[in-house]
Design a protein around this motif. Structure first.
Motif, mmCIF file in Angstrom:
data_model
loop_
_atom_site.group_PDB
_atom_site.id
_atom_site.type_symbol
_atom_site.label_atom_id
_atom_site.label_comp_id
_atom_site.label_asym_id
_atom_site.label_seq_id
_atom_site.Cartn_x
_atom_site.Cartn_y
_atom_site.Cartn_z
ATOM 1 N N GLN A 95 0.810 -1.240 0.203
ATOM 2 C CA GLN A 95 -0.154 -0.315 -0.012
ATOM 3 C C GLN A 95 0.881 1.092 0.206
ATOM 4 O O GLN A 95 0.398 2.126 -0.644
ATOM 5 C CB GLN A 95 -0.982 -0.249 1.306
ATOM 6 C CG GLN A 95 -1.953 -1.024 0.886
ATOM 7 C CD GLN A 95 -2.863 -0.776 -0.272
ATOM 8 O OE1 GLN A 95 -3.374 0.295 -0.693
ATOM 9 N NE2 GLN A 95 -3.129 -1.965 -0.793
ATOM 10 N N SER A 96 2.009 1.271 0.742
ATOM 11 C CA SER A 96 2.897 2.304 0.683
ATOM 12 C C SER A 96 3.602 2.701 -0.730
ATOM 13 O O SER A 96 3.397 3.763 -1.096
ATOM 14 C CB SER A 96 3.979 2.050 1.780
ATOM 15 O OG SER A 96 3.447 2.294 3.036
ATOM 16 N N ARG A 97 3.789 1.665 -1.276
ATOM 17 C CA ARG A 97 4.311 1.672 -2.632
ATOM 18 C C ARG A 97 3.293 2.163 -3.474
ATOM 19 O O ARG A 97 3.772 3.044 -4.476
ATOM 20 C CB ARG A 97 4.874 0.400 -3.193
ATOM 21 C CG ARG A 97 6.099 0.028 -2.591
ATOM 22 C CD ARG A 97 7.042 -1.127 -3.121
ATOM 23 N NE ARG A 97 6.421 -2.494 -2.428
ATOM 24 C CZ ARG A 97 5.446 -3.270 -3.167
ATOM 25 N NH1 ARG A 97 5.464 -3.002 -4.142
ATOM 26 N NH2 ARG A 97 4.955 -4.367 -2.641
ATOM 27 N N LEU A 98 2.051 1.628 -3.460
ATOM 28 C CA LEU A 98 1.068 2.286 -4.413
ATOM 29 C C LEU A 98 0.923 3.477 -4.229
ATOM 30 O O LEU A 98 0.620 4.322 -5.309
ATOM 31 C CB LEU A 98 -0.124 1.383 -4.183
ATOM 32 C CG LEU A 98 -0.169 0.137 -4.577
ATOM 33 C CD1 LEU A 98 -1.406 -0.900 -3.993
ATOM 34 C CD2 LEU A 98 -0.609 0.108 -6.166
ATOM 35 N N LYS A 99 0.926 4.064 -3.032
ATOM 36 C CA LYS A 99 0.538 5.556 -2.810
ATOM 37 C C LYS A 99 1.625 6.351 -3.220
ATOM 38 O O LYS A 99 1.344 7.462 -3.907
ATOM 39 C CB LYS A 99 0.309 5.618 -1.265
ATOM 40 C CG LYS A 99 0.106 7.166 -0.795
ATOM 41 C CD LYS A 99 -0.367 7.240 0.715
ATOM 42 C CE LYS A 99 -0.730 8.586 1.055
ATOM 43 N NZ LYS A 99 0.106 9.610 0.802
ATOM 44 N N VAL A 100 3.066 6.090 -3.031
ATOM 45 C CA VAL A 100 4.134 6.761 -3.326
ATOM 46 C C VAL A 100 4.201 7.002 -5.230
ATOM 47 O O VAL A 100 4.554 7.751 -5.482
ATOM 48 C CB VAL A 100 5.465 6.125 -2.920
ATOM 49 C CG1 VAL A 100 6.662 6.867 -3.590
ATOM 50 C CG2 VAL A 100 5.638 6.256 -1.285
ATOM 51 N N HIS A 101 3.941 5.529 -5.670
ATOM 52 C CA HIS A 101 4.128 5.615 -6.952
ATOM 53 C C HIS A 101 2.873 6.490 -7.819
ATOM 54 O O HIS A 101 3.353 7.265 -8.643
ATOM 55 C CB HIS A 101 4.065 4.192 -7.713
ATOM 56 C CG HIS A 101 3.894 4.173 -8.975
ATOM 57 N ND1 HIS A 101 2.705 3.313 -9.665
ATOM 58 C CD2 HIS A 101 4.639 4.578 -10.060
ATOM 59 C CE1 HIS A 101 3.179 3.541 -11.139
ATOM 60 N NE2 HIS A 101 4.040 4.288 -11.203
ATOM 61 N N VAL A 102 1.868 6.363 -7.316
ATOM 62 C CA VAL A 102 0.559 7.142 -7.872
ATOM 63 C C VAL A 102 0.719 8.530 -7.635
ATOM 64 O O VAL A 102 0.555 9.110 -8.666
ATOM 65 C CB VAL A 102 -0.782 6.216 -7.354
ATOM 66 C CG1 VAL A 102 -1.931 7.191 -7.721
ATOM 67 C CG2 VAL A 102 -0.868 4.945 -8.082
ATOM 68 N N GLU A 103 1.235 8.886 -6.498
ATOM 69 C CA GLU A 103 0.964 10.272 -5.984
ATOM 70 C C GLU A 103 2.053 10.870 -6.732
ATOM 71 O O GLU A 103 1.911 12.261 -7.380
ATOM 72 C CB GLU A 103 0.998 10.675 -4.641
ATOM 73 C CG GLU A 103 -0.290 10.197 -3.769
ATOM 74 C CD GLU A 103 -0.364 10.528 -2.333
ATOM 75 O OE1 GLU A 103 0.960 10.949 -2.137
ATOM 76 O OE2 GLU A 103 -1.296 10.451 -1.935
ATOM 77 N N ARG A 104 3.116 10.332 -6.952
ATOM 78 C CA ARG A 104 4.058 10.908 -7.876
ATOM 79 C C ARG A 104 3.823 11.189 -9.239
ATOM 80 O O ARG A 104 4.023 12.132 -9.969
ATOM 81 C CB ARG A 104 5.396 10.144 -7.428
ATOM 82 C CG ARG A 104 6.922 10.960 -8.398
ATOM 83 C CD ARG A 104 8.055 10.354 -7.977
ATOM 84 N NE ARG A 104 8.994 11.114 -8.734
ATOM 85 C CZ ARG A 104 9.398 12.345 -8.431
ATOM 86 N NH1 ARG A 104 8.956 13.027 -7.410
ATOM 87 N NH2 ARG A 104 10.177 12.944 -9.207
ATOM 88 N N ARG A 105 3.101 10.034 -9.885
ATOM 89 C CA ARG A 105 3.149 9.936 -11.326
ATOM 90 C C ARG A 105 1.862 10.800 -11.283
ATOM 91 O O ARG A 105 1.837 11.868 -12.618
ATOM 92 C CB ARG A 105 2.625 8.501 -11.454
ATOM 93 C CG ARG A 105 1.981 8.212 -12.874
ATOM 94 C CD ARG A 105 3.213 8.628 -13.901
ATOM 95 N NE ARG A 105 2.679 8.687 -15.349
ATOM 96 C CZ ARG A 105 3.216 9.350 -16.256
ATOM 97 N NH1 ARG A 105 4.294 10.119 -16.051
ATOM 98 N NH2 ARG A 105 2.748 9.329 -17.399
ATOM 99 N N ALA A 106 0.979 11.240 -10.517
ATOM 100 C CA ALA A 106 -0.086 12.136 -10.681
ATOM 101 C C ALA A 106 0.438 13.498 -10.790
ATOM 102 O O ALA A 106 0.040 14.496 -11.562
ATOM 103 C CB ALA A 106 -1.096 11.974 -9.604
ATOM 104 N N ARG A 107 1.345 13.947 -9.827
ATOM 105 C CA ARG A 107 1.933 15.230 -10.019
ATOM 106 C C ARG A 107 2.666 15.490 -11.079
ATOM 107 O O ARG A 107 2.784 16.417 -11.575
ATOM 108 C CB ARG A 107 3.086 15.194 -8.690
ATOM 109 C CG ARG A 107 2.259 15.530 -7.330
ATOM 110 C CD ARG A 107 3.286 15.836 -6.297
ATOM 111 N NE ARG A 107 4.195 15.007 -6.041
ATOM 112 C CZ ARG A 107 4.124 14.016 -5.162
ATOM 113 N NH1 ARG A 107 2.880 13.802 -4.404
ATOM 114 N NH2 ARG A 107 5.227 13.151 -4.911
ATOM 115 N N VAL A 108 3.513 14.349 -11.713
ATOM 116 C CA VAL A 108 3.978 14.601 -12.893
ATOM 117 C C VAL A 108 3.276 14.845 -13.991
ATOM 118 O O VAL A 108 3.193 15.816 -14.994
ATOM 119 C CB VAL A 108 5.107 13.388 -13.378
ATOM 120 C CG1 VAL A 108 5.444 13.257 -14.737
ATOM 121 C CG2 VAL A 108 6.196 13.208 -12.391
ATOM 122 N N CYS A 109 2.078 14.051 -14.130
ATOM 123 C CA CYS A 109 1.046 14.182 -15.105
ATOM 124 C C CYS A 109 0.456 15.640 -14.969
ATOM 125 O O CYS A 109 0.322 16.273 -16.054
ATOM 126 C CB CYS A 109 0.139 13.113 -15.102
ATOM 127 S SG CYS A 109 0.465 11.529 -15.555
#
Length: 209
Positions: A95-109
Protein backbone atom coordinates in the motif's frame (compact mmCIF):
# COMPACT_ATOMS: atom_id res chain seq x y z
CA UNK A 1 57.33 46.55 -12.27
CA UNK A 2 56.45 42.85 -12.31
CA UNK A 3 53.48 42.62 -14.68
CA UNK A 4 53.14 38.88 -14.15
CA UNK A 5 52.11 39.53 -10.55
CA UNK A 6 49.32 41.93 -11.52
CA UNK A 7 45.95 40.23 -10.90
CA UNK A 8 43.34 40.29 -13.64
CA UNK A 9 39.59 40.17 -12.99
CA UNK A 10 38.85 38.69 -16.44
CA UNK A 11 38.05 35.12 -15.25
CA UNK A 12 35.59 36.49 -12.70
CA UNK A 13 33.92 38.61 -15.38
CA UNK A 14 33.72 35.59 -17.69
CA UNK A 15 32.23 33.41 -14.93
CA UNK A 16 29.70 36.08 -14.10
CA UNK A 17 28.74 36.39 -17.74
CA UNK A 18 28.29 32.62 -18.01
CA UNK A 19 26.14 32.54 -14.91
CA UNK A 20 23.92 35.31 -16.24
CA UNK A 21 23.64 33.56 -19.58
CA UNK A 22 22.71 30.28 -17.89
CA UNK A 23 20.12 32.07 -15.78
CA UNK A 24 18.64 33.72 -18.88
CA UNK A 25 18.51 30.35 -20.62
CA UNK A 26 16.67 28.79 -17.68
CA UNK A 27 14.18 31.64 -17.46
CA UNK A 28 13.46 31.39 -21.19
CA UNK A 29 12.79 27.65 -20.83
CA UNK A 30 10.54 28.23 -17.81
CA UNK A 31 8.65 30.94 -19.71
CA UNK A 32 8.10 28.54 -22.61
CA UNK A 33 6.73 25.88 -20.25
CA UNK A 34 4.52 28.35 -18.40
CA UNK A 35 2.96 29.50 -21.67
CA UNK A 36 2.30 25.90 -22.71
CA UNK A 37 0.43 25.29 -19.45
CA UNK A 38 -1.84 28.21 -20.21
CA UNK A 39 -2.42 27.46 -23.89
CA UNK A 40 -1.84 24.22 -25.83
CA UNK A 41 -0.64 26.21 -28.85
CA UNK A 42 3.14 26.31 -29.14
CA UNK A 43 4.20 29.83 -28.09
CA UNK A 44 6.01 32.18 -30.43
CA UNK A 45 9.46 33.58 -29.77
CA UNK A 46 7.91 36.99 -29.03
CA UNK A 47 5.56 35.48 -26.45
CA UNK A 48 8.38 33.59 -24.77
CA UNK A 49 10.58 36.67 -24.70
CA UNK A 50 7.83 38.81 -23.19
CA UNK A 51 7.04 36.25 -20.49
CA UNK A 52 10.73 35.78 -19.63
CA UNK A 53 11.36 39.52 -19.56
CA UNK A 54 13.96 39.52 -22.32
CA UNK A 55 14.16 40.50 -25.97
CA UNK A 56 13.53 38.12 -28.84
CA UNK A 57 17.20 38.53 -29.68
CA UNK A 58 18.10 37.17 -26.22
CA UNK A 59 15.97 34.09 -26.88
CA UNK A 60 17.71 33.36 -30.17
CA UNK A 61 21.13 34.02 -28.65
CA UNK A 62 20.48 30.99 -26.41
CA UNK A 63 18.55 28.86 -28.90
CA UNK A 64 19.05 28.85 -32.69
CA UNK A 65 15.33 28.25 -33.27
CA UNK A 66 12.12 27.28 -31.48
CA UNK A 67 12.74 23.62 -32.17
CA UNK A 68 15.96 23.80 -30.15
CA UNK A 69 14.04 25.57 -27.37
CA UNK A 70 11.40 22.80 -27.41
CA UNK A 71 14.10 20.15 -27.05
CA UNK A 72 15.78 22.06 -24.23
CA UNK A 73 12.44 22.46 -22.46
CA UNK A 74 11.84 18.71 -22.77
CA UNK A 75 15.24 17.92 -21.26
CA UNK A 76 14.62 20.42 -18.46
CA UNK A 77 11.21 18.91 -17.68
CA UNK A 78 12.58 15.36 -17.75
CA UNK A 79 15.33 16.31 -15.30
CA UNK A 80 12.78 17.95 -12.99
CA UNK A 81 10.49 14.92 -13.10
CA UNK A 82 13.34 12.47 -12.48
CA UNK A 83 15.20 14.01 -9.56
CA UNK A 84 16.92 11.65 -7.08
CA UNK A 85 13.72 11.35 -5.01
CA UNK A 86 12.03 9.67 -8.01
CA UNK A 87 13.51 6.33 -6.95
CA UNK A 88 12.42 6.63 -3.32
CA UNK A 89 9.65 4.57 -1.78
CA UNK A 90 10.19 1.25 -3.57
CA UNK A 91 11.07 -0.63 -0.37
CA UNK A 92 7.81 -0.10 1.52
CA UNK A 93 4.85 -2.43 1.83
CA UNK A 94 2.34 -2.83 -0.99
CA UNK A 95 0.00 0.00 0.00
CA UNK A 96 2.88 2.39 0.70
CA UNK A 97 4.41 1.68 -2.72
CA UNK A 98 1.07 2.13 -4.43
CA UNK A 99 0.59 5.50 -2.75
CA UNK A 100 4.12 6.74 -3.48
CA UNK A 101 4.05 5.65 -7.12
CA UNK A 102 0.58 6.95 -7.91
CA UNK A 103 0.89 10.30 -6.17
CA UNK A 104 4.24 11.02 -7.79
CA UNK A 105 2.97 9.94 -11.20
CA UNK A 106 -0.13 12.10 -10.76
CA UNK A 107 2.00 15.15 -9.91
CA UNK A 108 4.14 14.57 -13.00
CA UNK A 109 1.04 14.27 -15.18
CA UNK A 110 -0.50 17.41 -13.70
CA UNK A 111 2.73 19.37 -14.16
CA UNK A 112 3.90 18.19 -17.56
CA UNK A 113 0.74 17.22 -19.48
CA UNK A 114 0.84 20.38 -21.69
CA UNK A 115 4.44 19.70 -22.69
CA UNK A 116 3.68 16.03 -23.38
CA UNK A 117 0.82 17.01 -25.67
CA UNK A 118 2.98 19.59 -27.45
CA UNK A 119 5.76 17.03 -27.93
CA UNK A 120 3.48 14.49 -29.54
CA UNK A 121 1.64 17.07 -31.66
CA UNK A 122 4.82 18.67 -32.99
CA UNK A 123 7.36 15.86 -33.13
CA UNK A 124 6.97 15.55 -36.92
CA UNK A 125 10.13 14.06 -38.37
CA UNK A 126 12.34 15.26 -35.52
CA UNK A 127 14.59 12.41 -34.41
CA UNK A 128 15.54 14.39 -31.31
CA UNK A 129 11.95 14.70 -30.09
CA UNK A 130 11.08 11.11 -30.96
CA UNK A 131 14.11 9.94 -29.02
CA UNK A 132 13.08 11.95 -25.98
CA UNK A 133 9.55 10.59 -26.13
CA UNK A 134 11.00 7.07 -26.18
CA UNK A 135 13.25 7.88 -23.21
CA UNK A 136 10.30 9.24 -21.22
CA UNK A 137 8.21 6.15 -21.96
CA UNK A 138 11.09 3.86 -20.99
CA UNK A 139 11.54 5.72 -17.70
CA UNK A 140 7.84 5.27 -16.87
CA UNK A 141 8.07 1.52 -17.53
CA UNK A 142 11.25 1.22 -15.46
CA UNK A 143 9.60 2.91 -12.50
CA UNK A 144 6.61 0.56 -12.66
CA UNK A 145 8.94 -2.43 -12.66
CA UNK A 146 10.89 -0.98 -9.73
CA UNK A 147 7.89 -0.09 -7.58
CA UNK A 148 6.13 -3.43 -8.00
CA UNK A 149 9.11 -5.76 -8.21
CA UNK A 150 7.91 -8.15 -5.44
CA UNK A 151 4.56 -8.75 -7.11
CA UNK A 152 5.92 -8.89 -10.66
CA UNK A 153 8.57 -11.42 -9.62
CA UNK A 154 5.84 -14.02 -9.10
CA UNK A 155 4.70 -13.88 -12.73
CA UNK A 156 5.93 -15.53 -15.89
CA UNK A 157 7.83 -13.30 -18.30
CA UNK A 158 4.77 -12.89 -20.53
CA UNK A 159 2.42 -12.18 -17.60
CA UNK A 160 4.90 -9.72 -16.17
CA UNK A 161 5.17 -7.78 -19.42
CA UNK A 162 1.40 -7.74 -19.86
CA UNK A 163 0.89 -6.44 -16.33
CA UNK A 164 3.53 -3.72 -16.70
CA UNK A 165 2.02 -2.57 -20.00
CA UNK A 166 -1.47 -2.54 -18.49
CA UNK A 167 -0.29 -0.35 -15.62
CA UNK A 168 1.59 1.88 -18.07
CA UNK A 169 -1.61 2.41 -20.07
CA UNK A 170 -3.53 3.09 -16.88
CA UNK A 171 -1.18 5.83 -15.64
CA UNK A 172 -0.80 7.50 -19.04
CA UNK A 173 -0.88 11.30 -19.29
CA UNK A 174 -4.20 11.26 -21.11
CA UNK A 175 -5.71 8.89 -18.56
CA UNK A 176 -5.00 11.50 -15.90
CA UNK A 177 -6.37 14.24 -18.14
CA UNK A 178 -9.64 12.37 -18.68
CA UNK A 179 -10.20 11.93 -14.96
CA UNK A 180 -9.45 15.57 -14.22
CA UNK A 181 -10.80 17.39 -17.29
CA UNK A 182 -13.70 15.22 -18.42
CA UNK A 183 -14.91 13.56 -15.22
CA UNK A 184 -13.95 16.43 -12.92
CA UNK A 185 -12.20 14.30 -10.31
CA UNK A 186 -10.05 16.00 -7.71
CA UNK A 187 -6.34 15.20 -7.46
CA UNK A 188 -6.95 12.81 -4.57
CA UNK A 189 -9.95 11.17 -6.24
CA UNK A 190 -7.88 10.52 -9.34
CA UNK A 191 -5.12 8.99 -7.23
CA UNK A 192 -7.64 6.73 -5.50
CA UNK A 193 -8.92 5.45 -8.86
CA UNK A 194 -5.39 4.61 -9.98
CA UNK A 195 -4.42 2.96 -6.69
CA UNK A 196 -7.46 0.69 -6.70
CA UNK A 197 -7.00 -0.26 -10.35
CA UNK A 198 -3.29 -1.05 -10.01
CA UNK A 199 -3.95 -3.01 -6.82
CA UNK A 200 -6.37 -5.22 -8.74
CA UNK A 201 -3.97 -5.69 -11.66
CA UNK A 202 -1.12 -6.86 -9.44
CA UNK A 203 -0.86 -10.46 -8.20
CA UNK A 204 -0.68 -11.12 -4.43
CA UNK A 205 2.46 -9.85 -2.71
CA UNK A 206 4.85 -12.66 -1.73
CA UNK A 207 4.76 -13.44 1.99
CA UNK A 208 8.46 -12.59 2.44
CA UNK A 209 8.05 -9.06 0.98
Amino acid sequence: MNLSATPTPRPARVDGRRLRSARTRRLVIEAYLALLRENPQVPTAAQVAERAGYSVRSVFERFPDLHALRIAATDYAFAQANDPSATAGFEGDRQSRLKVHVERRARVCAEWLPLWRALNANKGDSKELKLRIDVIRAAILSRIELMYRPELSTLTELERRQTVLAIDALVDFESWARMREFFGLSFQEGCTVWIRAIDRLLPPTPADS
